[in-house]
Design a protein around this motif. Structure first.
Motif, PDB file in Angstrom:
ATOM      1  N   THR A  62     -75.975  83.275 -67.260  1.00 39.01           N
ATOM      2  CA  THR A  62     -77.093  82.940 -67.088  1.00 39.01           C
ATOM      3  C   THR A  62     -77.470  81.630 -66.102  1.00 39.01           C
ATOM      4  OG1 THR A  62     -77.112  81.042 -68.851  1.00 39.01           O
ATOM      5  CG2 THR A  62     -77.474  83.252 -69.835  1.00 39.01           C
ATOM      6  N   GLU A  63     -78.685  81.482 -65.905  1.00 42.01           N
ATOM      7  CA  GLU A  63     -79.050  80.483 -65.039  1.00 42.01           C
ATOM      8  C   GLU A  63     -78.244  79.053 -65.298  1.00 42.01           C
ATOM      9  OE1 GLU A  63     -82.851  78.826 -63.036  1.00 42.01           O
ATOM     10  OE2 GLU A  63     -83.011  81.145 -63.370  1.00 42.01           O
ATOM     11  N   ASP A  64     -78.222  78.772 -66.684  1.00 43.60           N
ATOM     12  CA  ASP A  64     -77.822  77.454 -67.097  1.00 43.60           C
ATOM     13  C   ASP A  64     -76.248  77.756 -67.506  1.00 43.60           C
ATOM     14  OD1 ASP A  64     -80.308  76.371 -67.260  1.00 43.60           O
ATOM     15  OD2 ASP A  64     -80.778  77.343 -69.307  1.00 43.60           O
ATOM     16  N   ASP A  65     -75.858  78.809 -67.701  1.00 48.47           N
ATOM     17  CA  ASP A  65     -74.453  78.837 -68.079  1.00 48.47           C
ATOM     18  C   ASP A  65     -73.896  80.048 -67.062  1.00 48.47           C
ATOM     19  OD1 ASP A  65     -71.677  79.009 -69.119  1.00 48.47           O
ATOM     20  OD2 ASP A  65     -72.401  79.658 -70.993  1.00 48.47           O
ATOM     21  N   ASN A  66     -73.141  79.731 -66.061  1.00 52.89           N
ATOM     22  CA  ASN A  66     -72.599  80.453 -65.344  1.00 52.89           C
ATOM     23  C   ASN A  66     -70.989  80.274 -65.236  1.00 52.89           C
ATOM     24  OD1 ASN A  66     -72.376  78.521 -63.679  1.00 52.89           O
ATOM     25  ND2 ASN A  66     -73.257  79.358 -61.827  1.00 52.89           N
ATOM     26  N   THR A  67     -70.300  80.092 -66.450  1.00 55.31           N
ATOM     27  CA  THR A  67     -68.955  79.825 -66.359  1.00 55.31           C
ATOM     28  C   THR A  67     -68.489  81.372 -66.226  1.00 55.31           C
ATOM     29  OG1 THR A  67     -69.171  80.049 -68.949  1.00 55.31           O
ATOM     30  CG2 THR A  67     -68.840  77.926 -67.947  1.00 55.31           C
ATOM     31  N   ARG A  68     -67.447  81.434 -65.621  1.00 54.07           N
ATOM     32  CA  ARG A  68     -66.505  82.614 -65.250  1.00 54.07           C
ATOM     33  C   ARG A  68     -65.783  83.433 -66.613  1.00 54.07           C
ATOM     34  NH1 ARG A  68     -61.009  82.123 -63.704  1.00 54.07           N
ATOM     35  NH2 ARG A  68     -60.682  84.193 -62.517  1.00 54.07           N
ATOM     36  N   ASN A  69     -65.841  84.638 -66.445  1.00 55.01           N
ATOM     37  CA  ASN A  69     -65.078  85.390 -67.519  1.00 55.01           C
ATOM     38  C   ASN A  69     -63.804  85.123 -67.304  1.00 55.01           C
ATOM     39  OD1 ASN A  69     -63.835  87.466 -68.972  1.00 55.01           O
ATOM     40  ND2 ASN A  69     -65.615  88.939 -68.552  1.00 55.01           N
ATOM     41  N   THR A  70     -63.104  84.827 -68.496  1.00 51.93           N
ATOM     42  CA  THR A  70     -61.734  84.335 -68.382  1.00 51.93           C
ATOM     43  C   THR A  70     -60.770  85.330 -69.247  1.00 51.93           C
ATOM     44  OG1 THR A  70     -61.952  82.834 -70.544  1.00 51.93           O
ATOM     45  CG2 THR A  70     -62.230  81.730 -68.384  1.00 51.93           C
TER      46      THR A  70
END
Length: 152
Positions: A62-70
């Motif tokens: 999302t715009e607010d949460d773009n943490t990478r897939n781990t």
């Protein structure tokens, strides 16, 4: 009469596939056939014997949460699968038509088994990655057979 009409309407609603909930399972069979010259490639038909839940390996950006897939590759990898050897399209003499029809016979046998086991073939898709020039001696012909069947 009114009760009979209501019962009939309810029965029709519940048994109509458009309105009733159907639970299905899906199975994908993949054939990978080598189109490498001189018969040096590997050709196989593959089918997973393990299940994976895609949600375990999916992240939402999302715009607010773009943490990478781990997700770890080792957790996604399937080591329990069925592998059927197929023949390569080419040998040293060039294209080998006997190999193609041998593969057709093996694939037909697998598809027939799937149909006998209650699976319905719903979609087939193919793709090719072939010789892209002088320095590219790789190529595959891949086909995915997608089946579904009702869960008990």
């Amino acid at each position: 009469m009114k009760k009979l009409l209501v019962l009939f309407a309810f029965y029709t609603f519940c048994t109509n596939p458009v309105f009733s909930q159907q639970d299905y399972e899906v199975k994908v069979i993949t054939s990978v056939e080598s189109i490498v010259s001189s018969g040096l490639g590997r050709s196989r038909m593959l089918s997973s014997n393990d299940e994976r839940d895609y949600r375990q390996f999916t992240s939402e950006q999302t715009e607010d949460d773009n943490t990478r897939n781990t997700s770890k590759r080792k957790d996604i990898r399937v080591k329990n699968f069925e592998e059927t050897k197929l023949l390569n399209f080419y040998n040293l003499g060039g294209i080998r038509f006997q190999n193609i029809v041998a593969n057709d016979a093996l694939i037909s046998s697998k598809l027939t088994d799937m149909l006998t086991e209650g699976w319905d073939l719903v979609f087939v898709t193919s793709a090719v990655e072939s010789d892209a020039g002088k320095n590219d001696d790789n190529g595959i012909f891949i086909t995915r057979y997608i089946f579904k069947r009702k869960l008990d």
